[in-house]
Design an enzyme around this catalytic site. Sequence first.
Site, mmCIF file in Angstrom:
data_model
loop_
_atom_site.group_PDB
_atom_site.id
_atom_site.type_symbol
_atom_site.label_atom_id
_atom_site.label_comp_id
_atom_site.label_asym_id
_atom_site.label_seq_id
_atom_site.Cartn_x
_atom_site.Cartn_y
_atom_site.Cartn_z
ATOM 1 N NE ARG A 20 -3.493 5.904 -4.800
ATOM 2 C CZ ARG A 20 -4.284 4.732 -4.070
ATOM 3 N NH1 ARG A 20 -5.550 4.493 -4.628
ATOM 4 N NH2 ARG A 20 -3.821 3.743 -3.741
ATOM 5 C CE1 TYR A 68 -3.912 -1.737 0.184
ATOM 6 C CE2 TYR A 68 -3.926 -1.461 2.672
ATOM 7 C CZ TYR A 68 -4.480 -1.787 1.585
ATOM 8 O OH TYR A 68 -6.183 -2.715 1.080
ATOM 9 C CG HIS A 99 -11.470 4.705 1.311
ATOM 10 N ND1 HIS A 99 -11.112 5.943 1.624
ATOM 11 C CD2 HIS A 99 -11.259 4.141 0.713
ATOM 12 C CE1 HIS A 99 -11.492 6.828 0.502
ATOM 13 N NE2 HIS A 99 -10.868 5.479 -0.560
ATOM 14 C CD GLU A 157 -10.120 1.454 -9.071
ATOM 15 O OE1 GLU A 157 -10.899 0.467 -9.113
ATOM 16 O OE2 GLU A 157 -9.176 1.976 -8.432
ATOM 17 C CE LYS A 184 -5.404 -4.899 -4.171
ATOM 18 N NZ LYS A 184 -6.142 -3.559 -4.406
#
Lengths: 347, 316, 200
Positions: free
Chosen positions: A223, A37, A193, A265, A317
């Site tokens: 990002r 991360y 989140h 993304e 994921k």
Amino acid sequence: MTLQFNDETFRGDYSYFNTEHAIKRLPFPFDRDEYVYSVNIEAHPGGPKGSPFEFRFDVDEHYVSEMKDRAITLDDDPLRCQSLPHMELAGWDLLEIIMVSKAEDYTDLFTLHRDGNRWHWINRPLGIEQRFTFLDPTTLPCGPMEYITRQTQGDFALLHERDGNLWMDAGMVTSQADWSLDFDIGMNFFEWHAPVPKAKQMGVFDKALKFLLAMQQGQSYRRLNWTMTVNPRLDTSPENYHKWGPEKRTITPENVGRKQHLRIELQSFWRLPRSNAIAFPIRCYLACLEDICTQPKWGRRLHRVLRDIDPTLAEYKGFAVNQDMIVNYLSQFDDGAPTSPGIFPDA
Amino acid sequence: MSKQMMLEVTEVEPLTPLVTRFRFEHPEKAPLPIFSGGAHVVVEMPDGEMLRRNAYSLISDPNDASGYEIAVRREETGRGGSRYMHSEVTPGTRMRISVPTNLFALDPRARKHVLIAGGIGITPFLSHLRQLDLLQQPFELHYAARSRDEAAGLKLLPKSARIHVQISDEGNRMDLGEILTDQPIGTHVYVCGPEGLISAVLDAAARHGWPKGALHSEAFASPPPGKPFTVTLAKSGRTIEVSASQSLLEALEAAKVEIDWSCRGGACGRCETKVAACDGQIEHNDHWLSRDERAEQKKIMPCMSRFTGAALVLDL
Amino acid sequence: MPNTSFSPSIESRPTYAGLVPQGSAPSIMIADAEGAEAIMDLAERDAAVLDQAHLIYIPKGAKFGSKLAELGAKGYHEEASLDAAMALINRLLGSAHMGTQLYLAGSEGMMGRVSALALSLGLPLDAIQMEHRGSIGRPMQCVHCKGVTQDVTTDPFTCSHCGLTLFVRDHFSRRLGVFQAVCVDAETPGVVPEIQEITA
């Protein structure tokens, strides 16, 4: 060069495909052989000519088909596009920034004439011509956010700033990585989140929020994020999970290369002038493992990343059940050679 | 650090003996970024050796890209920024202006907005009024000033039954209790002006049972002058002198120390700096640090705060 | 039983700080089932809270009605169900002024629904006091059909609207006042884990 648009589908027979050109310009999300991360934010736009970073809102060969897929999803479930009442001004901000950017960056595809608040918009790929009054919603067929995001690839969230936080108070979300706009709309940055594992303890969201709140007008950043999807499906919504879920279990060693897709993304962040809101476009790029592995560097790296990833993240994921088959398939492209730094393929 | 534009002063108009309005336009008449109600810009003033940066609320129409307007009150006891604006700046002067930033936006969800301004604190509400007009939202504005000399807003406010003015020299006082009673559910209160007014409004609101979430304030703060002091930078070992008419942030900037900032008024948190050692008392003049953080003396906001004592070492 | 203490969870899962008396300010108090005891505790700490209070009680089979009625609220309203009470709650909240205190006590379903209404009317979250008492049954919204199943106490459970088997998440929407429930056998239809009682 004028773009050729693919005639393809993101459901049913899944005829989606990437041309060689599209593969080479994928925003591959791993700049090293492991995944951790990080906030990994950089200024946007800006990047090599022809890359998806070159322009503010990237338009590619999938544009027309993606917009058709969005229309199908919205016909089926209009709640995928919602705007709380106070977000209309932010919707106009978004419409302005997209129309102005596209008309400047893709002069052959889009044209915008402005005479005060009397605007004239031409979208050639979708065959749309619209005269309307800026800031007057009665002159558009739908709200300003919905109008422009039916013509722009990627999902969109509009974040309202108040009380030192960002609130997701509007959005167009039809190609999400398994989250529900209808459920999450109105939540603050930490609430929406909340389901992301581990990141809170790592302080990722505190840092990200602080960064976003400090964004000023005229600044925009991006990002990369990623997940895995079976079949080139844009609508992987929780709403339809019981419909697409079974497809996740159709992976075999024979079909994994074609069926298993890396879902990238390209997220960007824009401070909007009138509303002081932040626009958060989430642009999705799909590429099957075969596509990825045409670039030797990416094949080696993806193998290492997915082999060594934290099991919690593989679960989050959504590819833990297929991880062995995926890693096995990718191993044939990994000869152990070192990879060069950065995300771009070796020339 | 924000993006900046070089703009030209096109109008200088005294609104009262104390307050002057300045208008900035692009030298080539290029459109300026539009903004949101309540936004401010930071104006750079090359005052002799010293580079001053003061934040001022924009008072012009947020949707008007032809120019930016601010109103500056002359502060005789300030560090000199407002005196510079009043004495050195004339039509034709070119000045560096930041892009607008908003730390005092209205909450557009409110069913009604109650705006309370004191003195020069009227300025952010002038752009809010334009936005409220555009959005057609209900509001009332209460504007208090000590005297008509101070009440620059009188020249800038539209005539409206929803705008109430109290001049205290003329015996009129704001009745906060009445303002805060019987407001419909969903009302938000915004107050801008001197510390005393802000705390009076917040106290009265608490007494009337208002939730904090419906209260918004912007102290009209510029860094107070004070006694000179010295700081030491832990990483480089340098010592920097802060003069009486300088803020710590200005002294750091003059010494070419890179430091992030935005509002320069102790509200946005951007210049928060860690204190490595402190033998003495930090004068916290900001609105960012919590009471506990102030007491710990482990952080300082260089834009506003000063120091008295033997030694202050910053983690820079 | 005091305010239920829930185990730590994700950021979107609400927590309930418990009711604190705010003197004799105008107030709206709403309780269901054992939530009545939180109101009685509140009144015991400061009887003045009832001076200007509308107290609405939905017993759901509990027997606290007569005790609440005797507390001396300005208005006492006993209602057959939350659905039946919503018109009154809407009327009281809609005409309230800033400074009116809102006290909610009882189930997550009631507190979620009423606080969602109050938020939509513009009351800030910090103006809503809540205390959880009684059943830990949750209001669960099926993400697929959007129907809400009330007082869910098992995981997984069956959606009372579309019949899918759903698992219970801690993800909560304040706007809707409900938790999110997602199909448990979406990938492997018919393969359903053993049903368990949920815990606090």
